[in-house]
Write an enzyme that holds these catalytic residues in place. Structure first.
Site, PDB file in Angstrom:
ATOM      1  N   ASP A 209      47.873  44.933  41.252  1.00 29.10           N
ATOM      2  CA  ASP A 209      46.578  44.716  41.907  1.00 29.10           C
ATOM      3  C   ASP A 209      45.639  45.899  41.636  1.00 29.10           C
ATOM      4  O   ASP A 209      46.061  47.056  41.682  1.00 29.10           O
ATOM      5  CB  ASP A 209      46.830  44.591  43.418  1.00 29.10           C
ATOM      6  CG  ASP A 209      45.595  44.158  44.184  1.00 29.10           C
ATOM      7  OD1 ASP A 209      45.066  43.081  43.867  1.00 29.10           O
ATOM      8  OD2 ASP A 209      45.173  44.880  45.106  1.00 29.10           O
ATOM      9  N   GLU A 270      45.833  43.543  36.757  1.00 28.59           N
ATOM     10  CA  GLU A 270      44.520  43.042  37.156  1.00 28.59           C
ATOM     11  C   GLU A 270      43.556  44.211  36.971  1.00 28.59           C
ATOM     12  O   GLU A 270      43.466  45.098  37.810  1.00 28.59           O
ATOM     13  CB  GLU A 270      44.513  42.598  38.620  1.00 28.59           C
ATOM     14  CG  GLU A 270      43.182  41.971  39.009  1.00 28.59           C
ATOM     15  CD  GLU A 270      42.710  42.272  40.431  1.00 28.59           C
ATOM     16  OE1 GLU A 270      41.855  41.532  40.922  1.00 28.59           O
ATOM     17  OE2 GLU A 270      43.176  43.251  41.039  1.00 28.59           O
TER      18      GLU A 270
HETATM   19  C1  NOJ Z   1      42.551  41.753  44.051  1.00 28.06           C
HETATM   20  C2  NOJ Z   1      43.191  40.620  44.775  1.00 28.06           C
HETATM   21  O1  NOJ Z   1      43.367  39.546  43.883  1.00 28.06           O
HETATM   22  C3  NOJ Z   1      42.275  40.291  45.934  1.00 28.06           C
HETATM   23  O2  NOJ Z   1      42.662  39.107  46.565  1.00 28.06           O
HETATM   24  C4  NOJ Z   1      42.258  41.462  46.879  1.00 28.06           C
HETATM   25  O3  NOJ Z   1      41.315  41.224  47.898  1.00 28.06           O
HETATM   26  C5  NOJ Z   1      41.866  42.756  46.159  1.00 28.06           C
HETATM   27  N1  NOJ Z   1      42.518  42.904  44.899  1.00 28.06           N
HETATM   28  C6  NOJ Z   1      42.192  43.971  47.000  1.00 28.06           C
HETATM   29  O4  NOJ Z   1      43.571  44.165  47.053  1.00 28.06           O
END
Ligand code: NOJ
Ligand code: CA
Length: 549
Positions: A209, A270
């Site tokens: 993440d 991500e």
């Molecule tokens: C990316 C995640 O996909 C999202 O759902 C989240 O709110 C943010 N990162 C913060 O962790």
């Protein structure tokens, strides 16, 4: 079907299905998806034909951001089950030939994590504070945030620790998600232990993440006017909190941990960075394996724009890493809705939230887009419900909405509605809840449920199942980087990957295929030799064949 343990490169050509756990399947009837529900539905994913699942965070959490606020990295949220339930999911998935990717949240913890509670209780200057970013406020009364950084969820990225105290803490997301300080000498070791904890339990990898956010400029300087305040790192070097070079060192360390396992474990990042050039820095044999490509999320249904995204992504990555393709996830408006409103960017889609939408058109295009992304080289992500043609639910009453993300009003709940499994008369259509699910389902979704689409030759579910089977059958080792374009006019995308030819018609006129073309799958109905507007076809092209038109 089972997978080959010796295929260490599976992630280069996988179809990875995203499980939004809270909304997938409810095993105990309390309205919240859970691990028992997921385990019971694994045969469905096996039949769908996916290679792997990515499960959104399953850890203990206060739930201010859908579980992306973790209070214990080595446990399971009791709403979802127990560690034994997670073990059972992993074992059963593996038995069915499905690999399991968990979700790691290293940029921030919950404010209820013992690390933060300890830090907050400590005196300023105490080493326990070094795990996060505490700074005195500005102004005589310290009542102004320490700098001008903004939270992605709206408002300042700083919250005052106590109403009158001097110190504030940094959170690039919700106030309940304090950012970790990766210069803390103990932190890397803590995360090594977390990786090992789950790798030892048998997971095959992690999705990371906010992978571009971990490192911050320790001076915490104000953002300049030209610095991006959005999720995007920006092409410029030296942004104070996005896409900093030091971050890659963290991943080098993680890669060594992943590579010490047999079979090696994998990572997908991500990382919202500006362009593939920047993304490439994360991807190498001694750093991360792969990263999401978000280029298609905002891309309009337009042949030239889509082709540009595809060409740029493939060219930008070269052979460093497999391409990845993402049409939807739990953070964005579902693509059935995006395509039904013909927006030109994700921002525009957000601005036009709730406006009239042509869902038939959206579904037609979404079917074609499925064949497009599943034919491309590399790995493709399918977000739960994509295979059912689910649209964004835009008319949720404010009172039931839960997402804290105020900057993307009205939030992301509309793509997180429980999966409709069967028209069984319950309000959430067989999701498992005895009453309604944690978010209410539209009455019309009974007709989109798995049981209704199952066996219907024209359903979206059947299209996905067939596409995944054909993809598996026609794949040849080494075709992950192979793409050959055919020129068929400005509104048509036509290409071959190995023995699989794909034609997508984004124009207004039908496209006639060569009379001898061996069409193995169409997203439309009718004459398979004609690709109608907003549909796609797959053609089997045995070695060297290029007879498409
Ligand atoms: C990316 C995640 O996909 C999202 O759902 C989240 O709110 C943010 N990162 C913060 O962790
Ligand atoms: Ca449940």
């Amino acid at each position: 079907m089972s997978y080959d343990d010796a295929d260490h490169d599976w992630w280069q050509h996988a179809v990875i299905y995203q499980i939004y756990l809270r909304s997938f399947a409810d095993g105990n009837g309390d309205g919240i998806g859970d691990l028992t529900g997921l385990r019971q539905r694994l045969p469905y994913l096996h039949e769908l034909g996916v290679d792997a699942i990515w499960i959104t965070p399953w850890y203990p959490t206060p739930g201010v951001d859908g579980g992306y606020d973790v209070s214990d990295y080595c446990g399971i949220n009791p709403e979802y089950g127990t560690l034994a339930d997670a073990d059972a999911v992993i074992a059963e998935a593996h038995r069915l030939g499905i690999r399991v990717i968990a979700d790691l949240v290293p940029n921030h913890t919950s404010d209820q994590h013992p690390w933060f509670r300890r830090a907050a209780a400590a005196e300023p200057g105490d080493a326990a504070r070094d795990r996060y970013w505490f700074r005195p406020g500005r102004g005589e009364r310290a009542d102004q945030p320490p700098n001008n950084w903004q939270s992605l969820f709206g408002g300042p990225a700083w919250t005052r620790l106590t109403p009158d105290g001097p110190d504030w803490y940094l959170h690039l997301f919700a106030a309940g998600q304090p950012d970790l300080n990766w210069t803390d000498p103990q932190l890397a070791g803590e995360f090594d232990a977390v990786l090992r904890f789950w790798f030892d339990r048998g997971i095959d990898g992690f999705r990371i993440d906010v992978a571009h956010g971990l490192s911050k400029d320790p001076q915490l300087p104000d953002l300049l006017a030209e610095d991006e305040q959005t999720l995007l790192g920006g092409a410029q070097q030296g942004h104070p909190h996005w896409d900093r070079d030091e971050t890659i060192d963290i991943y080098r360390r993680w890669r060594a941990v992943a590579d010490s396992y047999d079979p090696p474990r994998v990572f997908v990042a991500e990382a919202w960075v500006e362009g593939t050039e920047r993304l490439r820095r994360y991807l190498s044999p001694d750093a991360l394996h792969s990263a999401f490509n978000f280029g298609l999320l905002g891309c309009p249904w337009d042949a030239a724009a889509l082709r540009r995204e595809i060409v740029d992504h493939l060219a930008g990555l070269g052979r460093t890493a497999p391409a990845t393709w993402v049409l939807s996830n739990h953070d964005v408006i579902r693509h059935v809705t995006r395509y039904g409103r013909a927006q030109t960017s994700l921002d525009e889609a957000r601005q036009r939230y709730g406006e009239p939408v042509d869902l038939d058109l959206g579904r037609r295009r979404a079917r074609a887009a499925a064949l497009l992304t599943l034919a491309l080289p590399g790995s493709t992500y399918v977000y739960q419900g994509d295979e059912l043609g689910l649209a964004e639910v835009e008319d949720l009453p404010a009172a039931v909405r839960q997402d804290p993300n105020a900057s993307e009003a009205p939030g992301r709940d509309g793509c997180r509605i429980p999966i409709p499994w069967a028209p069984d008369g319950t309000p959430s259509h067989g999701f498992g809840a005895t009453d309604r699910g944690w978010l209410p389902s539209p009455p019309g979704w009974a007709g989109l449920s798995v049981a209704v689409q199952d066996g219907d030759p024209d359903s979206s579910l059947t299209l996905y199942r067939t596409a995944l089977a054909v993809r598996r059958k026609l794949r040849a080792p080494g075709d992950e980087h192979d793409l050959h374009w055919f020129e068929a006019g400005p509104a048509v995308l036509a290409f071959r990957r190995g023995a699989l030819g794909c034609v997508v018609n984004l124009g207004a006129e039908p496209v006639r295929l060569n009379a001898g073309a061996n069409v193995v799958l169409s997203s439309g109905s009718g004459d398979p030799g004609v690709v109608e507007p907003d549909t796609a076809a797959w053609v089997h092209l045995p070695a060297g064949g290029d007879e498409l038109f």
